[in-house]
Scaffold this motif. Structure first.
Motif, PDB file in Angstrom:
ATOM      1  N   LEU A  33       0.819  -1.211   0.000  1.00  0.00           N
ATOM      2  CA  LEU A  33       0.000   0.000   0.000  1.00  0.00           C
ATOM      3  C   LEU A  33       0.854   1.263   0.000  1.00  0.00           C
ATOM      4  O   LEU A  33       0.576   2.212  -0.732  1.00  0.00           O
ATOM      5  N   GLY A  34       1.901   1.271   0.832  1.00  0.00           N
ATOM      6  CA  GLY A  34       2.754   2.448   0.938  1.00  0.00           C
ATOM      7  C   GLY A  34       3.532   2.733  -0.335  1.00  0.00           C
ATOM      8  O   GLY A  34       3.806   3.894  -0.661  1.00  0.00           O
ATOM      9  N   GLY A  35       3.882   1.673  -1.067  1.00  0.00           N
ATOM     10  CA  GLY A  35       4.577   1.863  -2.332  1.00  0.00           C
ATOM     11  C   GLY A  35       3.633   1.900  -3.516  1.00  0.00           C
ATOM     12  O   GLY A  35       3.836   2.661  -4.466  1.00  0.00           O
ATOM     13  N   GLY A  36       2.592   1.061  -3.467  1.00  0.00           N
ATOM     14  CA  GLY A  36       1.698   0.932  -4.614  1.00  0.00           C
ATOM     15  C   GLY A  36       0.796   2.140  -4.839  1.00  0.00           C
ATOM     16  O   GLY A  36       0.643   2.602  -5.974  1.00  0.00           O
ATOM     17  N   ILE A  37       0.191   2.663  -3.766  1.00  0.00           N
ATOM     18  CA  ILE A  37      -0.760   3.774  -3.928  1.00  0.00           C
ATOM     19  C   ILE A  37      -0.078   5.028  -4.483  1.00  0.00           C
ATOM     20  O   ILE A  37      -0.580   5.629  -5.443  1.00  0.00           O
ATOM     21  N   PRO A  38       1.068   5.471  -3.927  1.00  0.00           N
ATOM     22  CA  PRO A  38       1.727   6.642  -4.528  1.00  0.00           C
ATOM     23  C   PRO A  38       2.123   6.422  -5.986  1.00  0.00           C
ATOM     24  O   PRO A  38       2.020   7.345  -6.805  1.00  0.00           O
ATOM     25  N   LEU A  39       2.560   5.207  -6.316  1.00  0.00           N
ATOM     26  CA  LEU A  39       2.951   4.932  -7.698  1.00  0.00           C
ATOM     27  C   LEU A  39       1.740   4.953  -8.624  1.00  0.00           C
ATOM     28  O   LEU A  39       1.820   5.464  -9.754  1.00  0.00           O
ATOM     29  N   LEU A  40       0.609   4.413  -8.172  1.00  0.00           N
ATOM     30  CA  LEU A  40      -0.608   4.448  -8.989  1.00  0.00           C
ATOM     31  C   LEU A  40      -1.098   5.875  -9.174  1.00  0.00           C
ATOM     32  O   LEU A  40      -1.551   6.258 -10.267  1.00  0.00           O
ATOM     33  N   LEU A  41      -1.011   6.692  -8.126  1.00  0.00           N
ATOM     34  CA  LEU A  41      -1.392   8.102  -8.257  1.00  0.00           C
ATOM     35  C   LEU A  41      -0.453   8.832  -9.221  1.00  0.00           C
ATOM     36  O   LEU A  41      -0.889   9.685 -10.007  1.00  0.00           O
ATOM     37  N   ALA A  42       0.833   8.464  -9.155  1.00  0.00           N
ATOM     38  CA  ALA A  42       1.799   9.085 -10.064  1.00  0.00           C
ATOM     39  C   ALA A  42       1.509   8.707 -11.513  1.00  0.00           C
ATOM     40  O   ALA A  42       1.633   9.547 -12.416  1.00  0.00           O
ATOM     41  N   THR A  43       1.119   7.456 -11.757  1.00  0.00           N
ATOM     42  CA  THR A  43       0.797   7.044 -13.130  1.00  0.00           C
ATOM     43  C   THR A  43      -0.446   7.783 -13.635  1.00  0.00           C
ATOM     44  O   THR A  43      -0.505   8.167 -14.806  1.00  0.00           O
ATOM     45  N   SER A  44      -1.429   7.995 -12.750  1.00  0.00           N
ATOM     46  CA  SER A  44      -2.622   8.744 -13.158  1.00  0.00           C
ATOM     47  C   SER A  44      -2.272  10.187 -13.486  1.00  0.00           C
ATOM     48  O   SER A  44      -2.815  10.774 -14.428  1.00  0.00           O
ATOM     49  N   ALA A  45      -1.360  10.766 -12.699  1.00  0.00           N
ATOM     50  CA  ALA A  45      -0.926  12.134 -12.975  1.00  0.00           C
ATOM     51  C   ALA A  45      -0.196  12.215 -14.313  1.00  0.00           C
ATOM     52  O   ALA A  45      -0.417  13.147 -15.100  1.00  0.00           O
ATOM     53  N   MET A  46       0.668  11.232 -14.585  1.00  0.00           N
ATOM     54  CA  MET A  46       1.392  11.214 -15.862  1.00  0.00           C
ATOM     55  C   MET A  46       0.425  11.030 -17.026  1.00  0.00           C
ATOM     56  O   MET A  46       0.565  11.670 -18.076  1.00  0.00           O
ATOM     57  N   ARG A  47      -0.564  10.152 -16.844  1.00  0.00           N
ATOM     58  CA  ARG A  47      -1.567   9.952 -17.893  1.00  0.00           C
ATOM     59  C   ARG A  47      -2.383  11.227 -18.127  1.00  0.00           C
ATOM     60  O   ARG A  47      -2.712  11.576 -19.258  1.00  0.00           O
ATOM     61  N   GLY A  48      -2.718  11.919 -17.033  1.00  0.00           N
ATOM     62  CA  GLY A  48      -3.466  13.159 -17.153  1.00  0.00           C
ATOM     63  C   GLY A  48      -2.679  14.226 -17.887  1.00  0.00           C
ATOM     64  O   GLY A  48      -3.222  14.939 -18.743  1.00  0.00           O
ATOM     65  N   TRP A  49      -1.403  14.337 -17.573  1.00  0.00           N
ATOM     66  CA  TRP A  49      -0.531  15.301 -18.258  1.00  0.00           C
ATOM     67  C   TRP A  49      -0.419  14.956 -19.742  1.00  0.00           C
ATOM     68  O   TRP A  49      -0.537  15.813 -20.610  1.00  0.00           O
ATOM     69  N   ARG A  50      -0.206  13.662 -20.036  1.00  0.00           N
ATOM     70  CA  ARG A  50      -0.069  13.246 -21.431  1.00  0.00           C
ATOM     71  C   ARG A  50      -1.348  13.494 -22.223  1.00  0.00           C
ATOM     72  O   ARG A  50      -1.299  13.904 -23.388  1.00  0.00           O
ATOM     73  N   TRP A  51      -2.500  13.267 -21.597  1.00  0.00           N
ATOM     74  CA  TRP A  51      -3.777  13.473 -22.285  1.00  0.00           C
ATOM     75  C   TRP A  51      -3.953  14.934 -22.697  1.00  0.00           C
ATOM     76  O   TRP A  51      -4.401  15.232 -23.803  1.00  0.00           O
ATOM     77  N   LEU A  52      -3.571  15.849 -21.824  1.00  0.00           N
ATOM     78  CA  LEU A  52      -3.661  17.268 -22.162  1.00  0.00           C
ATOM     79  C   LEU A  52      -2.691  17.627 -23.288  1.00  0.00           C
ATOM     80  O   LEU A  52      -3.023  18.413 -24.178  1.00  0.00           O
ATOM     81  N   VAL A  53      -1.500  17.049 -23.242  1.00  0.00           N
ATOM     82  CA  VAL A  53      -0.508  17.311 -24.295  1.00  0.00           C
ATOM     83  C   VAL A  53      -1.014  16.813 -25.638  1.00  0.00           C
ATOM     84  O   VAL A  53      -0.914  17.510 -26.656  1.00  0.00           O
ATOM     85  N   VAL A  54      -1.567  15.617 -25.660  1.00  0.00           N
ATOM     86  CA  VAL A  54      -2.052  15.030 -26.907  1.00  0.00           C
ATOM     87  C   VAL A  54      -3.177  15.877 -27.501  1.00  0.00           C
ATOM     88  O   VAL A  54      -3.256  16.072 -28.715  1.00  0.00           O
ATOM     89  N   LEU A  55      -4.056  16.391 -26.637  1.00  0.00           N
ATOM     90  CA  LEU A  55      -5.179  17.197 -27.112  1.00  0.00           C
ATOM     91  C   LEU A  55      -4.792  18.640 -27.416  1.00  0.00           C
ATOM     92  O   LEU A  55      -5.572  19.383 -28.012  1.00  0.00           O
ATOM     93  N   GLY A  56      -3.595  19.047 -26.989  1.00  0.00           N
ATOM     94  CA  GLY A  56      -3.169  20.418 -27.217  1.00  0.00           C
ATOM     95  C   GLY A  56      -3.809  21.407 -26.259  1.00  0.00           C
ATOM     96  O   GLY A  56      -3.970  22.582 -26.596  1.00  0.00           O
ATOM     97  N   ILE A  57      -4.164  20.940 -25.057  1.00  0.00           N
ATOM     98  CA  ILE A  57      -4.789  21.792 -24.044  1.00  0.00           C
ATOM     99  C   ILE A  57      -3.725  22.258 -23.050  1.00  0.00           C
ATOM    100  O   ILE A  57      -2.874  21.472 -22.629  1.00  0.00           O
ATOM    101  N   ARG A  58      -3.776  23.506 -22.656  1.00  0.00           N
ATOM    102  CA  ARG A  58      -2.799  24.046 -21.715  1.00  0.00           C
ATOM    103  C   ARG A  58      -2.905  23.337 -20.373  1.00  0.00           C
ATOM    104  O   ARG A  58      -4.008  23.113 -19.856  1.00  0.00           O
TER     105      ARG A  58
END
Length: 286
Positions: A33-58
């Motif tokens: 839990l201590g390692g998995g949850i932060p890593l899963l949140l980090a992957t969601s953040a990276m996916r969120g950043w990439r999605w905005l980049v792909v769409l061309g949204i600031r």
């Protein structure tokens, strides 16, 4: 459904559930839990950043938060549904999803899946190269998805496509977005390598990061090809086979496969938590 039933039946028959049950009693819950949850949140953040980049949204604070929630919810539901149906959530977050916005979302989704598939192959090949003693090849393999998507982008810009296909290839014609998305995809999947390494170590299966990279690449490709909900049964058999090939004992291979499966409920819970603010936002708009 046939694939799921056959693979689940084979998993139930092959696995030593008494040994797995004993291993579960020794599970390091704090590490998982201590390692998995932060890593899963980090992957969601990276996916969120990439999605905005792909769409061309600031990538402002509000946009990044909404994209983080949408991608977290999508990843959580995709782990429970076939064909990654959960990804529809973030596509529907684009305004005017009945018109151009919907086609743009499908185009962005297609680019993301191409990058994910290419990066998975490259990470698996990189881990294999290190495992076989050709470590100098590993960095070069990470450039494969970037090069492949750039070639595809150039083809979309130079080849005259039918007019109906143009909206669905719009994202591919923006080379800077493709490059930035490819650059973000590499650390995204490296986070997953560390996540799988943490999960296996929490179940006392001693894998190094190279072996975790080979495991991730091999298993995820099989799961994607099977298109089963969360890779049920397929993931377990695939993990067992790859770990046995890596020289891990049969008992540790089966325990490692179950360790990977323990990540599914964690992803689902995080996905549902991310879905709550999205539903609240939709209610406020209505």
């Amino acid at each position: 459904m046939i694939i799921v039933l056959v693979c689940v039946a084979a998993t139930v028959h092959l696995f030593d559930w008494r040994t797995i049950g004993l291993a579960l009693t020794k599970l390091h819950v704090g590490l998982l839990l201590g390692g998995g949850i932060p890593l899963l949140l980090a992957t969601s953040a990276m996916r969120g950043w990439r999605w905005l980049v792909v769409l061309g949204i600031r990538t402002g604070r509000t946009n990044l938060w909404q994209s983080f929630c949408a991608n977290g919810a999508a990843a959580g539901l995709a782990s429970l549904t076939p064909f990654q149906i959960g990804e529809v959530i973030k596509i529907r977050m684009i305004p005017d999803h009945h018109g151009k916005g919907w086609r743009l979302g499908v185009s962005a989704f297609f680019l993301e899946r191409l990058l994910d598939l290419g990066t998975l192959c490259s990470i698996g090949l990189g881990g294999l190269a290190i495992h076989l003693g050709y470590a100098w090849l590993a960095p070069l393999t990470l450039l494969l998805p970037l090069g492949g998507c750039l070639v595809l982008s150039l083809l979309c810009r130079s080849i005259r496509l039918p007019e109906k296909l143009l909206p669905y290839t719009e994202v591919l014609r923006h080379a800077p977005r493709v490059v930035m998305a490819a650059v973000l995809t590499i650390p995204l999947w490296l986070l997953y390598v560390v996540l799988w390494w943490v999960a296996t170590h929490a179940m006392n299966v001693p894998l190094d990061l190279t072996q975790a990279a080979i495991l991730l690449g091999g298993v995820m490709l099989v799961v994607v090809a099977s298109m089963t909900p969360g890779g049920l049964g397929v993931s377990e058999l695939g993990s067992r086979s790859v770990l046995l090939w890596l020289g891990v004992s049969a008992a540790d291979a089966e325990i490692g496969a179950i360790a990977i499966r323990l990540l599914t409920p964690m992803m689902a819970v995080i996905g549902l938590a991310c879905l709550v603010p999205l539903l609240g936002q939709l209610r406020r708009k209505k």
